[in-house]
Design a protein around this motif. Structure first.
Motif, PDB file in Angstrom:
ATOM      1  N   GLY A  70     -61.796 -27.123  39.079  1.00  0.00           N
ATOM      2  CA  GLY A  70     -61.416 -25.815  38.436  1.00  0.00           C
ATOM      3  C   GLY A  70     -60.035 -25.639  38.319  1.00  0.00           C
ATOM      4  O   GLY A  70     -58.998 -26.467  38.897  1.00  0.00           O
ATOM      5  N   PHE A  71     -59.649 -24.551  37.667  1.00  0.00           N
ATOM      6  CA  PHE A  71     -58.204 -24.055  37.753  1.00  0.00           C
ATOM      7  C   PHE A  71     -58.147 -22.936  37.132  1.00  0.00           C
ATOM      8  O   PHE A  71     -59.022 -22.103  36.776  1.00  0.00           O
ATOM      9  CB  PHE A  71     -57.520 -25.088  36.553  1.00  0.00           C
ATOM     10  CG  PHE A  71     -58.124 -25.308  35.168  1.00  0.00           C
ATOM     11  CD1 PHE A  71     -57.627 -24.270  34.269  1.00  0.00           C
ATOM     12  CD2 PHE A  71     -59.018 -25.774  34.841  1.00  0.00           C
ATOM     13  CE1 PHE A  71     -58.143 -24.209  33.017  1.00  0.00           C
ATOM     14  CE2 PHE A  71     -59.771 -25.761  33.406  1.00  0.00           C
ATOM     15  CZ  PHE A  71     -59.288 -25.001  32.767  1.00  0.00           C
TER      16      PHE A  71
ATOM     17  N   LYS B 154     -59.509 -15.533  34.433  1.00  0.00           N
ATOM     18  CA  LYS B 154     -58.432 -15.819  34.800  1.00  0.00           C
ATOM     19  C   LYS B 154     -58.650 -17.050  35.596  1.00  0.00           C
ATOM     20  O   LYS B 154     -57.756 -17.771  36.126  1.00  0.00           O
ATOM     21  CB  LYS B 154     -57.908 -14.801  35.994  1.00  0.00           C
ATOM     22  CG  LYS B 154     -57.527 -13.626  35.311  1.00  0.00           C
ATOM     23  CD  LYS B 154     -56.994 -12.517  36.259  1.00  0.00           C
ATOM     24  CE  LYS B 154     -56.388 -11.266  35.850  1.00  0.00           C
ATOM     25  NZ  LYS B 154     -55.796 -10.450  36.891  1.00  0.00           N
ATOM     26  N   SER B 155     -59.813 -17.690  35.732  1.00  0.00           N
ATOM     27  CA  SER B 155     -60.021 -18.889  36.320  1.00  0.00           C
ATOM     28  C   SER B 155     -61.325 -19.181  36.156  1.00  0.00           C
ATOM     29  O   SER B 155     -62.196 -18.895  35.406  1.00  0.00           O
ATOM     30  CB  SER B 155     -59.817 -18.957  37.971  1.00  0.00           C
ATOM     31  OG  SER B 155     -60.966 -17.858  38.334  1.00  0.00           O
TER      32      SER B 155
ATOM     33  N   GLY C 199     -72.205 -27.074  32.931  1.00  0.00           N
ATOM     34  CA  GLY C 199     -71.771 -25.756  32.738  1.00  0.00           C
ATOM     35  C   GLY C 199     -70.478 -25.265  33.531  1.00  0.00           C
ATOM     36  O   GLY C 199     -69.910 -26.093  33.963  1.00  0.00           O
ATOM     37  N   ALA C 200     -70.146 -24.143  33.231  1.00  0.00           N
ATOM     38  CA  ALA C 200     -68.709 -23.465  34.043  1.00  0.00           C
ATOM     39  C   ALA C 200     -68.963 -22.112  34.258  1.00  0.00           C
ATOM     40  O   ALA C 200     -70.003 -21.372  33.855  1.00  0.00           O
ATOM     41  CB  ALA C 200     -67.660 -23.766  33.161  1.00  0.00           C
ATOM     42  N   LEU C 201     -68.144 -21.880  35.275  1.00  0.00           N
ATOM     43  CA  LEU C 201     -68.395 -20.295  35.825  1.00  0.00           C
ATOM     44  C   LEU C 201     -66.984 -19.721  35.444  1.00  0.00           C
ATOM     45  O   LEU C 201     -65.884 -20.435  36.021  1.00  0.00           O
ATOM     46  CB  LEU C 201     -68.547 -20.130  37.305  1.00  0.00           C
ATOM     47  CG  LEU C 201     -69.882 -20.944  37.921  1.00  0.00           C
ATOM     48  CD1 LEU C 201     -69.937 -20.687  39.401  1.00  0.00           C
ATOM     49  CD2 LEU C 201     -71.002 -19.872  37.186  1.00  0.00           C
ATOM     50  N   LEU C 202     -66.903 -18.342  34.836  1.00  0.00           N
ATOM     51  CA  LEU C 202     -65.705 -17.911  34.503  1.00  0.00           C
ATOM     52  C   LEU C 202     -65.505 -16.485  35.349  1.00  0.00           C
ATOM     53  O   LEU C 202     -66.481 -15.917  35.417  1.00  0.00           O
ATOM     54  CB  LEU C 202     -65.693 -17.496  32.941  1.00  0.00           C
ATOM     55  CG  LEU C 202     -65.745 -18.520  32.043  1.00  0.00           C
ATOM     56  CD1 LEU C 202     -65.964 -18.291  30.552  1.00  0.00           C
ATOM     57  CD2 LEU C 202     -64.256 -19.427  31.917  1.00  0.00           C
ATOM     58  N   PHE C 203     -64.196 -16.429  35.989  1.00  0.00           N
ATOM     59  CA  PHE C 203     -63.943 -15.290  36.850  1.00  0.00           C
ATOM     60  C   PHE C 203     -62.827 -14.492  36.322  1.00  0.00           C
ATOM     61  O   PHE C 203     -62.005 -15.088  35.856  1.00  0.00           O
ATOM     62  CB  PHE C 203     -63.654 -15.919  38.125  1.00  0.00           C
ATOM     63  CG  PHE C 203     -64.857 -16.545  39.012  1.00  0.00           C
ATOM     64  CD1 PHE C 203     -65.508 -15.924  39.797  1.00  0.00           C
ATOM     65  CD2 PHE C 203     -65.243 -17.996  38.712  1.00  0.00           C
ATOM     66  CE1 PHE C 203     -66.818 -16.467  40.398  1.00  0.00           C
ATOM     67  CE2 PHE C 203     -65.920 -18.604  39.522  1.00  0.00           C
ATOM     68  CZ  PHE C 203     -66.995 -17.789  40.185  1.00  0.00           C
ATOM     69  N   GLU C 204     -62.906 -13.353  36.634  1.00  0.00           N
ATOM     70  CA  GLU C 204     -62.084 -12.502  36.177  1.00  0.00           C
ATOM     71  C   GLU C 204     -60.901 -12.047  37.173  1.00  0.00           C
ATOM     72  O   GLU C 204     -59.902 -11.257  37.172  1.00  0.00           O
ATOM     73  CB  GLU C 204     -62.520 -11.278  35.553  1.00  0.00           C
ATOM     74  CG  GLU C 204     -63.043 -11.186  34.543  1.00  0.00           C
ATOM     75  CD  GLU C 204     -64.122 -10.102  33.848  1.00  0.00           C
ATOM     76  OE1 GLU C 204     -63.646  -8.819  34.624  1.00  0.00           O
ATOM     77  OE2 GLU C 204     -64.986 -10.164  33.202  1.00  0.00           O
ATOM     78  N   GLN C 205     -60.845 -12.971  38.310  1.00  0.00           N
ATOM     79  CA  GLN C 205     -59.738 -12.938  39.281  1.00  0.00           C
ATOM     80  C   GLN C 205     -59.361 -14.419  39.394  1.00  0.00           C
ATOM     81  O   GLN C 205     -60.188 -15.420  39.378  1.00  0.00           O
ATOM     82  CB  GLN C 205     -59.979 -12.291  40.505  1.00  0.00           C
ATOM     83  CG  GLN C 205     -61.045 -13.159  41.492  1.00  0.00           C
ATOM     84  CD  GLN C 205     -62.285 -12.800  40.836  1.00  0.00           C
ATOM     85  OE1 GLN C 205     -62.766 -12.527  40.074  1.00  0.00           O
ATOM     86  NE2 GLN C 205     -63.351 -12.970  42.030  1.00  0.00           N
ATOM     87  N   GLN C 206     -58.212 -14.695  39.947  1.00  0.00           N
ATOM     88  CA  GLN C 206     -57.669 -16.011  40.327  1.00  0.00           C
ATOM     89  C   GLN C 206     -58.469 -16.532  41.544  1.00  0.00           C
ATOM     90  O   GLN C 206     -58.703 -15.793  42.446  1.00  0.00           O
ATOM     91  CB  GLN C 206     -56.087 -16.304  40.471  1.00  0.00           C
ATOM     92  CG  GLN C 206     -55.393 -15.913  39.270  1.00  0.00           C
ATOM     93  CD  GLN C 206     -53.837 -16.381  39.223  1.00  0.00           C
ATOM     94  OE1 GLN C 206     -53.392 -16.498  40.282  1.00  0.00           O
ATOM     95  NE2 GLN C 206     -53.336 -16.519  38.321  1.00  0.00           N
ATOM     96  N   LEU C 207     -58.724 -17.734  41.721  1.00  0.00           N
ATOM     97  CA  LEU C 207     -59.486 -18.443  42.762  1.00  0.00           C
ATOM     98  C   LEU C 207     -58.385 -19.361  43.567  1.00  0.00           C
ATOM     99  O   LEU C 207     -57.359 -19.839  42.970  1.00  0.00           O
ATOM    100  CB  LEU C 207     -60.746 -18.986  42.398  1.00  0.00           C
ATOM    101  CG  LEU C 207     -61.809 -18.145  41.869  1.00  0.00           C
ATOM    102  CD1 LEU C 207     -63.080 -19.092  41.612  1.00  0.00           C
ATOM    103  CD2 LEU C 207     -62.311 -17.218  42.987  1.00  0.00           C
TER     104      LEU C 207
END
Length: 229
Positions: free
Chosen positions: A25-26, A44-45, A136-144
């Protein structure tokens, strides 16, 4: 909202219960235009979710046996269900390669794992060869806390013979690209039996990652979906 510390390992464990794995991921940068996350705010990630070899296949079959009706695109549906449940648990938005409008999954995968396309267009993995996929992918609203991927050796650069470009009876793959209609007509035709039952001959000719090669039944499933058989 999940806390970054330790979350990636816990997500990986949750996915592994269904034979899926994290594929890197990134964190999006200021120059990116990320898709929305769970709340609608820009993500964001992103963490890529996929498979190595046919590890998810038994899990998918058990799920399919429990369905009370025939489902179109069942593997996509199963993937959405599994990844969606993980997303809900960890405060993410789940997205799929088949979602419309299409998201740049291949570009994300290249960033996440540092891979390059093979002559067949499938990304070449240094361990799995051509026998892997992104589900698939998981989208987050904070950086990991994601470490940048180091570019691995691109095995295709050292492959002189390129058997992946010499095994198809209708030369579906060439320097000019993928001859979709020629491939489709052959798979559906009288001489396409080996492709229908055992998968793409060009893909199977690749010498890398053979320990992860999909079993014939898995390749036949994907070929039937491709040819709408």
């Amino acid at each position: 909202m999940i806390a970054p510390a330790g979350s990636v390992d816990r997500i990986a464990s949750a996915l592994l219960a269904n034979g899926l794995i994290l594929r890197g991921g990134f964190n999006f940068t200021l120059g990116d235009v990320p898709p929305p996350g769970q709340s609608g705010a820009p993500a964001k990630s992103v963490l890529l979710v996929g498979q190595a070899g046919a590890a998810p296949w038994p899990h998918f079959l058990r799920w399919q046996e429990k369905q009370s009706r025939i489902i179109a695109n069942p593997l996509d549906t199963w993937s959405r269900d599994v990844i969606g449940a993980v997303a809900e648990t960890f405060g993410a938005r789940a997205v799929s390669p088949s979602d419309k409008p299409y998201l740049p999954f291949q570009q994300w995968a290249m960033l996440a794992e540092g891979l390059k396309p093979s002559p067949l267009g499938i990304l070449m993995h240094p361990r799995y060869g051509l026998w892997h996929a992104y589900r698939g992918a998981l989208l987050f609203e904070q950086q990991l806390p994601i470490e940048a991927a180091e570019a691995p050796i691109h095995l295709c650069d050292s492959c002189v013979e390129k058997p992946c470009l010499k095994s198809c009876p209708v030369d579906a793959y060439s320097a000019q690209g993928f001859a979709y209609q020629s491939c489709l007509a052959h798979v559906r035709g009288a001489n396409g039996g080996p492709c229908r039952t055992g998968g793409c001959l060009d893909r199977n000719a690749c010498p890398y990652g053979t320990a992860y090669r999909y079993p014939a039944e898995v390749q036949a499933f994907h070929m039937a979906a491709f040819a709408d058989l």
